[in-house]
Design a protein around this motif. Structure first.
Motif, mmCIF file in Angstrom:
data_model
loop_
_atom_site.group_PDB
_atom_site.id
_atom_site.type_symbol
_atom_site.label_atom_id
_atom_site.label_comp_id
_atom_site.label_asym_id
_atom_site.label_seq_id
_atom_site.Cartn_x
_atom_site.Cartn_y
_atom_site.Cartn_z
ATOM 1 N N UNK A 114 0.798 -1.223 0.000
ATOM 2 C CA UNK A 114 0.000 0.000 0.000
ATOM 3 C C UNK A 114 0.829 1.272 0.000
ATOM 4 N N UNK A 115 2.157 1.104 -0.019
ATOM 5 C CA UNK A 115 3.047 2.263 -0.045
ATOM 6 C C UNK A 115 3.980 2.126 -1.241
ATOM 7 N N UNK A 116 4.036 3.166 -2.074
ATOM 8 C CA UNK A 116 4.856 3.154 -3.280
ATOM 9 C C UNK A 116 5.843 4.311 -3.224
ATOM 10 N N UNK A 117 7.130 4.007 -3.398
ATOM 11 C CA UNK A 117 8.173 5.027 -3.384
ATOM 12 C C UNK A 117 8.854 5.055 -4.756
ATOM 13 N N UNK A 118 9.036 6.241 -5.290
ATOM 14 C CA UNK A 118 9.594 6.419 -6.632
ATOM 15 C C UNK A 118 11.001 6.995 -6.554
ATOM 16 N N UNK A 119 11.958 6.240 -7.063
ATOM 17 C CA UNK A 119 13.339 6.702 -7.121
ATOM 18 C C UNK A 119 13.600 7.309 -8.487
ATOM 19 N N UNK A 120 13.922 8.589 -8.526
ATOM 20 C CA UNK A 120 14.206 9.263 -9.799
ATOM 21 C C UNK A 120 15.629 9.798 -9.860
ATOM 22 N N UNK A 121 16.276 9.921 -8.712
ATOM 23 C CA UNK A 121 17.614 10.505 -8.614
ATOM 24 C C UNK A 121 17.663 11.858 -9.312
ATOM 25 N N UNK A 122 16.606 12.636 -9.117
ATOM 26 C CA UNK A 122 16.497 13.942 -9.767
ATOM 27 C C UNK A 122 17.680 14.845 -9.441
ATOM 28 N N UNK A 123 18.160 14.783 -8.216
ATOM 29 C CA UNK A 123 19.233 15.684 -7.813
ATOM 30 C C UNK A 123 20.607 15.129 -8.141
ATOM 31 N N UNK A 124 20.808 13.844 -7.932
ATOM 32 C CA UNK A 124 22.129 13.281 -8.170
ATOM 33 C C UNK A 124 22.490 13.322 -9.647
ATOM 34 N N UNK A 125 21.512 13.164 -10.526
ATOM 35 C CA UNK A 125 21.793 13.184 -11.960
ATOM 36 C C UNK A 125 22.167 14.583 -12.439
ATOM 37 N N UNK A 126 21.687 15.605 -11.738
ATOM 38 C CA UNK A 126 21.925 16.961 -12.192
ATOM 39 C C UNK A 126 23.059 17.651 -11.443
ATOM 40 N N UNK A 127 23.329 17.186 -10.213
ATOM 41 C CA UNK A 127 24.315 17.880 -9.411
ATOM 42 C C UNK A 127 25.534 17.033 -9.084
ATOM 43 N N UNK A 128 25.449 15.737 -9.333
ATOM 44 C CA UNK A 128 26.587 14.887 -9.050
ATOM 45 C C UNK A 128 26.894 14.777 -7.577
ATOM 46 N N UNK A 129 25.842 14.817 -6.730
ATOM 47 C CA UNK A 129 26.090 14.790 -5.286
ATOM 48 C C UNK A 129 25.343 13.648 -4.610
ATOM 49 N N UNK A 130 25.181 12.538 -5.334
ATOM 50 C CA UNK A 130 24.580 11.327 -4.766
ATOM 51 C C UNK A 130 23.204 11.555 -4.181
ATOM 52 N N UNK A 131 22.473 12.487 -4.793
ATOM 53 C CA UNK A 131 21.085 12.671 -4.384
ATOM 54 C C UNK A 131 20.889 13.564 -3.179
ATOM 55 N N UNK A 132 21.965 14.102 -2.608
ATOM 56 C CA UNK A 132 21.822 14.977 -1.456
ATOM 57 C C UNK A 132 21.147 16.270 -1.873
ATOM 58 N N UNK A 133 20.143 16.708 -1.117
ATOM 59 C CA UNK A 133 19.424 17.919 -1.466
ATOM 60 C C UNK A 133 20.096 19.167 -0.907
ATOM 61 N N UNK A 134 21.226 19.003 -0.260
ATOM 62 C CA UNK A 134 21.896 20.155 0.324
ATOM 63 C C UNK A 134 22.841 20.790 -0.671
ATOM 64 N N UNK A 135 23.130 22.051 -0.441
ATOM 65 C CA UNK A 135 24.097 22.768 -1.259
ATOM 66 C C UNK A 135 25.072 23.472 -0.338
ATOM 67 N N UNK A 136 26.305 23.620 -0.784
ATOM 68 C CA UNK A 136 27.299 24.288 0.038
ATOM 69 C C UNK A 136 27.325 25.788 -0.209
ATOM 70 N N UNK A 137 26.418 26.285 -1.053
ATOM 71 C CA UNK A 137 26.345 27.714 -1.298
ATOM 72 C C UNK A 137 25.924 28.432 -0.024
ATOM 73 N N UNK A 168 -5.011 1.594 -7.845
ATOM 74 C CA UNK A 168 -4.321 0.434 -7.285
ATOM 75 C C UNK A 168 -4.535 0.303 -5.782
ATOM 76 N N UNK A 169 -5.018 1.360 -5.169
ATOM 77 C CA UNK A 169 -5.289 1.307 -3.736
ATOM 78 C C UNK A 169 -4.124 1.676 -2.847
ATOM 79 N N UNK A 170 -3.103 2.326 -3.394
ATOM 80 C CA UNK A 170 -1.987 2.767 -2.560
ATOM 81 C C UNK A 170 -2.470 3.832 -1.583
ATOM 82 N N UNK A 171 -1.950 3.796 -0.372
ATOM 83 C CA UNK A 171 -2.319 4.760 0.655
ATOM 84 C C UNK A 171 -1.301 5.892 0.767
ATOM 85 N N UNK A 172 -0.066 5.616 0.314
ATOM 86 C CA UNK A 172 1.007 6.607 0.402
ATOM 87 C C UNK A 172 1.894 6.511 -0.827
ATOM 88 N N UNK A 173 2.282 7.678 -1.355
ATOM 89 C CA UNK A 173 3.233 7.741 -2.452
ATOM 90 C C UNK A 173 4.381 8.651 -2.016
#
Length: 240
Positions: A114-137, A168-173
């Motif tokens: 009932x729980x579906x998690x989507x891995x897109x690596x949106x940040x790691x693909x664009x920033x080269x930082x292993x998916x970390x959402x932090x910035x050193x700026x 599909x009846x998922x309760x959380x995405x």
């Protein structure tokens, strides 16, 4: 399937909150200020300033829907249990019902998930930082202003994919990005469909090092009365 094993590995998939945490454009930049110190008062206390959708967070229905439930009213049972992680890190653009169904079938997931998690690596693909959402700026304005350039090509749910999740009846995405919708969307159709269909939304998960598969999932948002969302601690527990 839903029972924990004594030797299951606990994996923290929460984005840390700091003054450097990436925020959605227009959201408050997190600030942590020391107001009492061990040296002066003999104990430490800090003042926190952050938006309700900072880092890993849960969207309440009131985030989008008039008279929707606030974060303190969500049913916690729907935010824990067996979860399936699907890996779309090689894709960009719309995640349609056809794409989701194919990935779901290929994983051979049991029907009671009932729980579906989507891995897109949106940040790691664009920033080269292993998916970390932090910035050193150290400058807060570029931190948000430049996100639009980085977000082109991110995978997101289209209306058919969102409807598939509800049917599909998922309760959380959950997703490892700022939004389940197109980053540039002003109408937020995925949010409306999901929250109207009683599906919880979790955003900004840290899934860069996580493999697709089935895990026990636990996500608890802060209990903030009357609020539209809240930061949360999210964990996976492996079954092996």
């Amino acid at each position: 399937m839903g029972k924990l094993t004594a030797h299951g590995k606990i994996i923290d998939i929460t984005v840390p909150i700091s003054p450097f945490t990436r925020t959605f454009p227009g959201d408050p930049i997190p600030a942590i200020e020391k107001v009492c110190t061990l040296e002066e008062e003999g104990y430490a206390v800090s003042k926190l300033s952050l938006g309700s959708h900072t880092g890993t967070h849960v969207d309440a229905p009131s985030h989008i829907l008039k008279n929707g439930l606030t974060i303190d009213k969500l049913e916690l049972k729907s935010l824990m249990g067996p979860a399936l992680i699907l890996d779309f890190s090689s894709l960009s653009g719309e995640l349609t019902a056809r794409i989701l169904e194919k990935a779901f079938q290929n994983m051979g997931a049991p029907e009671n998930i009932q729980i579906l998690l989507l891995k897109t690596e949106a940040f790691s693909r664009k920033q080269g930082n292993a998916g970390n959402l932090s910035t050193q700026s150290t400058e807060s304005d570029p931190q948000s202003m430049e996100l639009g350039k980085e977000k082109s090509g991110s995978a997101y749910l289209d209306e058919s994919g969102t409807a598939w999740i509800v049917e599909k009846g998922f309760k959380t995405i959950g997703i490892d990005d700022f939004s389940v919708d197109n980053f540039y969307s002003e109408t937020l159709p995925a949010h409306h469909i999901l929250l109207s269909g009683n599906v919880n939304i979790i955003e900004c998960l840290e899934l860069s090092s996580i493999r697709a598969g089935t895990y026990f999932f636990l996500c608890l948002p802060l209990k903030i009365e009357g609020c539209d969302g809240a930061p949360a601690r999210a964990l996976l527990i492996s079954y092996s």
